[in-house]
Scaffold this motif. Structure first.
Motif, PDB file in Angstrom:
ATOM      1  N   GLN C  31      32.127  34.605  45.111  1.00 24.50           N
ATOM      2  CA  GLN C  31      32.996  34.837  46.135  1.00 24.50           C
ATOM      3  C   GLN C  31      33.539  36.264  45.588  1.00 24.50           C
ATOM      4  O   GLN C  31      33.610  37.085  46.581  1.00 24.50           O
ATOM      5  CB  GLN C  31      34.365  33.768  46.240  1.00 24.50           C
ATOM      6  N   VAL C  34      31.080  38.915  46.222  1.00 30.21           N
ATOM      7  CA  VAL C  34      30.888  39.262  47.421  1.00 30.21           C
ATOM      8  C   VAL C  34      32.201  40.239  48.174  1.00 30.21           C
ATOM      9  O   VAL C  34      31.975  41.061  48.868  1.00 30.21           O
ATOM     10  CB  VAL C  34      30.528  38.067  48.569  1.00 30.21           C
ATOM     11  N   MET C  35      33.258  39.537  47.798  1.00 27.31           N
ATOM     12  CA  MET C  35      34.446  40.314  48.124  1.00 27.31           C
ATOM     13  C   MET C  35      34.499  41.774  47.719  1.00 27.31           C
ATOM     14  O   MET C  35      34.923  42.632  48.514  1.00 27.31           O
ATOM     15  CB  MET C  35      35.824  39.743  47.653  1.00 27.31           C
ATOM     16  N   GLN C  36      33.962  41.980  46.484  1.00 29.60           N
ATOM     17  CA  GLN C  36      33.722  43.483  46.029  1.00 29.60           C
ATOM     18  C   GLN C  36      32.745  44.152  46.030  1.00 29.60           C
ATOM     19  O   GLN C  36      32.322  44.885  45.219  1.00 29.60           O
ATOM     20  CB  GLN C  36      34.331  43.176  44.307  1.00 29.60           C
ATOM     21  N   LEU C 318      40.677  33.703  47.106  1.00 30.02           N
ATOM     22  CA  LEU C 318      40.921  35.067  47.989  1.00 30.02           C
ATOM     23  C   LEU C 318      42.200  35.618  47.528  1.00 30.02           C
ATOM     24  O   LEU C 318      41.988  36.955  47.091  1.00 30.02           O
ATOM     25  CB  LEU C 318      41.108  34.808  49.551  1.00 30.02           C
ATOM     26  N   ILE C 319      43.003  35.036  47.471  1.00 28.95           N
ATOM     27  CA  ILE C 319      44.548  35.383  46.801  1.00 28.95           C
ATOM     28  C   ILE C 319      44.167  35.825  45.511  1.00 28.95           C
ATOM     29  O   ILE C 319      44.558  36.931  45.074  1.00 28.95           O
ATOM     30  CB  ILE C 319      45.691  34.515  46.910  1.00 28.95           C
ATOM     31  N   TRP C 321      41.674  37.113  44.010  1.00 31.20           N
ATOM     32  CA  TRP C 321      40.550  38.391  43.859  1.00 31.20           C
ATOM     33  C   TRP C 321      41.180  39.399  44.617  1.00 31.20           C
ATOM     34  O   TRP C 321      40.732  40.351  44.546  1.00 31.20           O
ATOM     35  CB  TRP C 321      39.321  38.011  44.262  1.00 31.20           C
ATOM     36  N   THR C 322      42.636  39.037  45.326  1.00 29.24           N
ATOM     37  CA  THR C 322      43.142  40.121  46.058  1.00 29.24           C
ATOM     38  C   THR C 322      44.207  40.932  45.330  1.00 29.24           C
ATOM     39  O   THR C 322      44.209  42.219  45.372  1.00 29.24           O
ATOM     40  CB  THR C 322      43.200  39.921  47.176  1.00 29.24           C
ATOM     41  N   LEU C 323      44.953  40.240  44.729  1.00 28.12           N
ATOM     42  CA  LEU C 323      46.420  40.678  44.296  1.00 28.12           C
ATOM     43  C   LEU C 323      46.209  40.974  42.907  1.00 28.12           C
ATOM     44  O   LEU C 323      45.474  40.459  42.069  1.00 28.12           O
ATOM     45  CB  LEU C 323      47.418  39.598  44.456  1.00 28.12           C
ATOM     46  N   PRO C 324      47.109  42.001  42.355  1.00 28.58           N
ATOM     47  CA  PRO C 324      47.115  42.357  40.984  1.00 28.58           C
ATOM     48  C   PRO C 324      48.091  41.602  40.219  1.00 28.58           C
ATOM     49  O   PRO C 324      48.987  40.989  40.864  1.00 28.58           O
ATOM     50  CB  PRO C 324      47.585  43.714  40.953  1.00 28.58           C
TER      51      PRO C 324
END
Ligand code: SF4
Ligand code: SF4
Ligand code: SF4
Lengths: 183, 526, 359
Positions: C31, C34-36, C318-319, C321-324
């Motif tokens: 996931q 694919v997100m990146q 999702l969270i 792989w989105t937030l630092p």
């Protein structure tokens, strides 16, 4: 004088973070679903012109090399096929890794005079700085083969001799994109 | 004694001094090609032009005598532009093949061009082609295209070697240096033209393509070719890894200026006689066990020598052991031998000279017939008698153990005597027949690998310095003697410096910064 | 038969958790890729079949079992071995009190789809979650490595801080549903508000839901709350772990993610409830109904539960792989000065609203 970097002040909304988190997630989720859609479409043979990822599937797929990229060395040839190198040892001298060793010999033609009887580059030591190419007064050594894979199971295998270095100069550019303009 | 001003500096010089010499005295080096202090003046290259007040034109500094109240400028606009123009002219027909030229790196064309170059070529015509890279003698290669026609080489053959092989032929831009018909540059001093040629026109055949000069390191030394004791520089592979030079360490020998002995010159024999330093060396101590010589270690080899010497000594006393030292050894090693064998052990059979040795060629310039660097040292240190008597006693069986330094005594009459010797210890640097027939072989160091002094035939004690580490397992001879002494129960200093200081009362470094000559008597007083 | 049902329940529940956790290890990579705009793990193959890299799960486990099992020379061998087991054990035990379905009458038997029906189920889960921290701290300490110890300490500090918020947050939920039993809560979430809105926790406790999810993420020690691990700075409590011992920590991570998803589902997303689905079938508020056999109802409800959990896991990834990553001080500030007051505010507001509505 030190450069003063203006710090961007966050707005209240940004500082609350929650909204920004949602926006971030929206962005990544967008990518996820778009890429996933492309992947699935390609699975069924559609959308061949689109790519779901920017990845190059390395051994099968290769990345186009920049024309200036420094890759495996080669020694160029004269028109008659003899090496251009005159064993001046400029490259050996300039090489910061001390990985070039040249033994010079007397050329039968007094107009050429000097040529390398041995020319070894120890690629295990080479740092790919390209200084040898810069230093060469004869355009005899180049790093434009586009070859990046030259591993070996032994240290000796990393030493390329005159023949190996000359072997590349017939077919210098296997990769079209990495084509270097020759004068 | 005229007093003149050069670039604002006042200098008083002897009458008859030229401006170029006067400038040198105050550390101003005026660029020059044809001028050489050891040769007559030619005034050909026009590189040393200087501006002198009251003279309308620029003058060549090598020819103009210094006069009172002269005001000389070596850096004025006119001088600098003249140098630039001269270089442009000299280079107009030059092939610019620095990449293949052995002079590259120590070439005066390169050096001066870096300071006074024009960098942008204005030359549109075709260069004059001349003959490239052909040998003109056993040691020298000539490239006529590189020559700037300074005639230094011609003047050398006329004035110094007096053999007149070289001359200038043709005219104008077609002038070339060449051999006179039927001649070959094979005089015994031919190598010197390589040194004086300011460019790469005359280069060495032995050194050709072996090494670029910027890899060389240099050490002050003394030639061991004859008893003249010419001052030399040993040029050896310094920054370049040895394996890249085929394992050879000493790459060439150059003369070192000494006004009292050899001036700027050396003979070819000395110049090219450095091969023994890197070839055929004895690298480890050897012992004869059953019938063959086998590699051994220092400890067992020395122990065996000491045991045999002790046994012979207790059996026959001071007559049982014979020693033949060599005029190839340094003063310090001779002193160590004297101390151990003569003073401590009181041996009666100690000799130094080899009566069978064939004399070398001699002339009235440099070369001496005596091919040993330290014969005078041997005499000064009180060694007398020659090897013949000692060998005879060994052959008769009176001497049980014979220790030979350096000499090759295995040929002819000497060889027959040596055959019969009971136990032979050879201390030397290179393999020869004597070493092969010895029972114990101890590897010594060459003059390139140790510190010390030689006394030349005039009695000058001259220093040579260590350039390299002793090859393989070999050792400095004074160290070998010191260790042998320790095994025999005596204590001797091992370092040349200590021995020299005990001898002369000054340290080796005080003897000379550069190894230049010192009269032994003055040295003692110093 | 009773026992058979019990054993069946345990086996089903256990294998679902483990299965989901191991699929998550693959999903996380795929996931994120694919997100990146990447491809992600896709090389492991069996006879040339790659099936989107799913075999990497097998490859990974083979790798972990066969790798050198390293114990630092200065470390405590026993604790070093026990630590990952403790972590894994408590992460798994927590699931026992969570219902994954309702109570059904099938062929004369009463089947309650819950391993351990406790009337203080929520407390039990929380207690087990807090116990897990011992595994991490012990692992950090027994490694005799400063970074590992630091990671362990960070983990405990973070857990304590966020557990308080988490505890305070669910108080609102407890007040609304008036029970500590998770099964009762699920049943309560089957009711309808105003006759047509399902009374899910997220609608009754929106603030509580956000706070709980945040705190639960922090409890799983995953990005953006991964300071105890912080691969790029201290590597964390498992820096000296390798092989299967590391594998246990690794798995614990994903099991905790599943636990967080399961709890969130149970508390705020109606658990196994499907809107308008009752024991006899669908009964829509606008009239009309749809009869279903009990088994179908059961399957639908269990399926709904699983789907909700899976979706939440997806969102958690999702969270992640989105937030630092937060800085340690930011983490503490967020926990103590924002989340805790907010959760207390939530309790007060809930109380006031309950009072008004109750009257
Ligand atoms: S690329 Fe640099 S390091 Fe490599 S051989 Fe050339 S000069 Fe040496
Ligand atoms: S610099 Fe060029 S000509 Fe000189 S030795 Fe190297 S490759 Fe040969
Ligand atoms: S060969 Fe050398 S020394 Fe002789 S004239 Fe030419 S430049 Fe001068």
């Amino acid at each position: 004088m030190a450069i003063k970097v203006e710090e961007k002040q966050l707005t209240l909304l940004e500082r609350l973070y929650v909204l920004e988190v949602v926006r971030g997630i929206a962005l990544t989720t967008g990518h996820f679903f778009r890429n996933m859609a492309v992947h699935i479409a390609r699975l069924f043979g559609l959308a061949k012109d689109k790519k779901g990822s920017t990845t190059f599937q390395y051994p099968e797929e290769r990345r186009p090399l920049a024309p200036r990229l420094r890759t495996l060395h080669r020694l160029t040839r004269r028109e008659d096929g003899a090496p251009r190198c005159v064993a001046c040892m400029m490259c050996e001298t300039v090489c910061p890794a001390h990985c070039i060793s040249i033994v010079a010999g007397e050329h039968p033609n007094p107009l050429i005079e000097k040529y390398p009887t041995r020319f070894d580059i120890d690629l295990g030591l080479c740092v790919f700085c390209g200084y040898c190419v810069e230093a060469c007064p004869e355009d005899a050594i180049r790093m434009d083969t586009g070859v990046l894979e030259f591993t070996s199971f032994s240290r000796e295998g990393m030493v390329y001799d005159l023949n190996k270095l000359l072997a590349r100069s017939e077919t210098p550019k296997p990769n079209e994109e990495s084509k270097v303009k020759t004068a | 004694m005229p007093t003149l001003t050069i670039d604002g500096q006042e200098v008083t010089v002897d009458a008859g001094t030229t401006v170029i010499q006067a400038a040198e005295q105050i550390g101003i080096n005026i660029p020059r090609y044809c001028y050489h202090p050891g040769l007559s003046l030619a005034g050909r290259c026009r590189m040393c032009l200087v501006e002198i007040e009251t003279f309308p034109n620029l003058q060549i500094a090598c020819y103009t005598r210094a006069q009172d109240e002269m005001v000389v400028s070596t850096t004025s606009e006119r001088v600098l532009s003249a140098r630039q123009s001269m270089l442009e002219f000299l280079l107009s027909n030059h092939p610019l093949d620095c990449p293949v030229c052995d002079q590259s790196g120590e070439c005066d064309l390169q050096n001066f061009y870096m300071d006074h170059g024009q960098y942008q070529s204005r030359f549109l015509e075709n260069k004059v082609k001349k003959k490239k890279a052909f040998p003109i003698g056993p040691h020298v290669i000539l490239d006529q295209e590189r020559c700037i026609l300074c005639t230094r080489c011609v003047r050398f053959t006329e004035e110094v070697s007096k053999s007149n092989e070289l001359g200038v032929f043709n005219r104008g831009s077609r002038s070339v240096i060449d051999l006179y018909p039927t001649k070959s540059l094979d005089n015994p001093y031919s190598g010197n033209v390589i040194d004086i040629c300011p460019v790469g026109a005359l280069t060495e055949r032995e050194f050709r393509f072996k090494c670029r000069v910027w890899y060389l390191a240099s050490q002050e030394s003394i030639c061991t070719g004859c008893s003249r004791g010419c001052n030399i520089s040993l040029d050896y592979n310094g920054s370049r890894r040895a394996y890249k030079a085929g394992g050879r360490r000493v790459m060439r020998i150059k003369p070192r200026y000494n006004p009292d002995i050899n001036k700027w010159w050396i003979c070819d024999e000395g110049r090219f006689g450095y091969g023994f330093i890197d070839t055929d060396r004895i690298e480890t101590p050897m012992q004869r066990t059953t019938s063959d010589l086998e590699p051994s270690d220092w400890d067992p080899a020395l122990a065996r020598v000491a045991e045999t010497v002790k046994a012979a000594y207790s059996e026959k006393g001071a007559n049982g052991v014979g020693v033949i030292v060599s005029p190839q050894l340094s003063n310090e090693e001779l002193l160590a031998c004297r101390e151990l064998f003569v003073e401590k052990m009181k041996l009666t059979n100690v000799a130094a000279l080899n009566p069978w040795e064939e004399p070398g060629e001699a002339d009235d310039f440099l070369r001496n017939a005596d091919r040993n660097p330290n014969t005078k040292g041997v005499e000064d240190l009180g060694y007398s008698g020659d090897a013949k008597a000692v060998l005879e006693k060994a052959a008769e069986g009176e001497i049980e153990v014979l220790i030979i330094f350096r000499h090759n005594l295995a040929d002819g009459e000497a060889g027959k005597l040596l055959e019969k010797a009971k136990f032979v210890v050879y201390v030397g640097t290179n393999w020869n027949a004597t070493a092969e027939r010895a029972h114990v072989v101890l590897p010594g160091a060459t003059h390139a690998e140790k510190d010390g002094t030689f006394t030349n035939f005039e009695g000058r004690v001259q220093r040579f310095k260590q350039a390299l580490l002793p090859i393989g397992d070999s050792r400095n001879d004074s160290q070998i003697i010191s260790e042998m002494a320790a095994k025999l129960g005596y204590s001797l200093p091992a370092s040349a410096d200590e021995i020299f200081e005990a001898w002369k009362g000054i340290s080796l470094d005080e003897l000379s910064g550069s190894g230049s000559s010192v009269d032994p008597d003055t040295a003692v007083q110093a | 038969m009773e026992y058979a049902i019990d054993v069946g329940k345990v086996l089903f529940w256990f294998s679902s958790i483990m299965g989901l956790a191991s699929i998550l290890t693959w999903m996380e990579r795929k996931q994120s890729a694919v997100m990146q705009d990447r491809i992600g793990a896709n090389r492991a193959d069996i006879f040339g079949f790659r099936i989107l890299g799913l075999f990497h799960i097998i490859a990974d486990s083979i790798k972990m079992f066969t790798k050198q099992d390293f114990v630092p020379a200065q470390g405590n061998r026993i604790l070093h071995t026990v630590a990952p087991m403790i972590a894994l054990f408590f992460a798994l035990v927590g699931f026992a009190a969570v219902p994954f379905g309702g109570t059904y009458e099938i062929a004369g038997y009463t089947v309650s789809l819950q391993v351990l029906d406790l009337n203080v189920g929520l407390l039990f889960v929380f207690a087990m979650m807090s116990m897990g921290i011992y595994g991490f701290v012990l692992g950090g300490w027994a490694s005799a490595n400063n970074y590992a110890l630091l990671g362990g300490l960070r983990a405990s500090g973070q857990m304590i801080s966020y557990e308080i918020t988490m505890g305070a947050t669910v108080i609102g939920t407890i007040m609304v549903y008036g029970t500590l039993s998770l099964q009762q809560m699920n049943i309560a979430q089957g009711e309808l508000l105003f006759g047509w809105i399902p009374a899910w926790g997220i609608l009754l406790q929106p603030l509580g839901c956000i706070l709980f999810v945040t705190a639960a993420l922090a409890e799983t020690k995953r990005v953006p709350f991964d300071v105890p691990e912080g691969e790029s700075e201290i590597i964390g409590y498992f820096v000296e772990y390798s092989g299967m011992r590391f594998g246990m920590f690794f798995l614990t991570d994903f099991i905790e993610t599943v636990l967080a998803a399961v709890l969130t589902t149970t508390l705020f997303f109606g658990g196994w409830q499907v809107p308008y689905l009752y024991a006899g079938g669908f009964e829509f508020p606008w009239g009309g109904s749809f009869e279903l056999p009990v088994v179908a109802v059961m399957l639908l409800q269990v399926g709904a539960f699983m789907a909700k959990v899976f979706t939440l896991c997806f969102i958690f990834l999702l969270i992640r792989w989105t937030l630092p990553r937060f800085r340690w001080d930011q983490l503490m500030r967020l926990g103590w000065t924002i989340m805790l007051p907010l959760s207390i505010l939530n309790i007060v507001v809930t109380g006031v609203v309950l009072l008004i509505v109750g009257n």
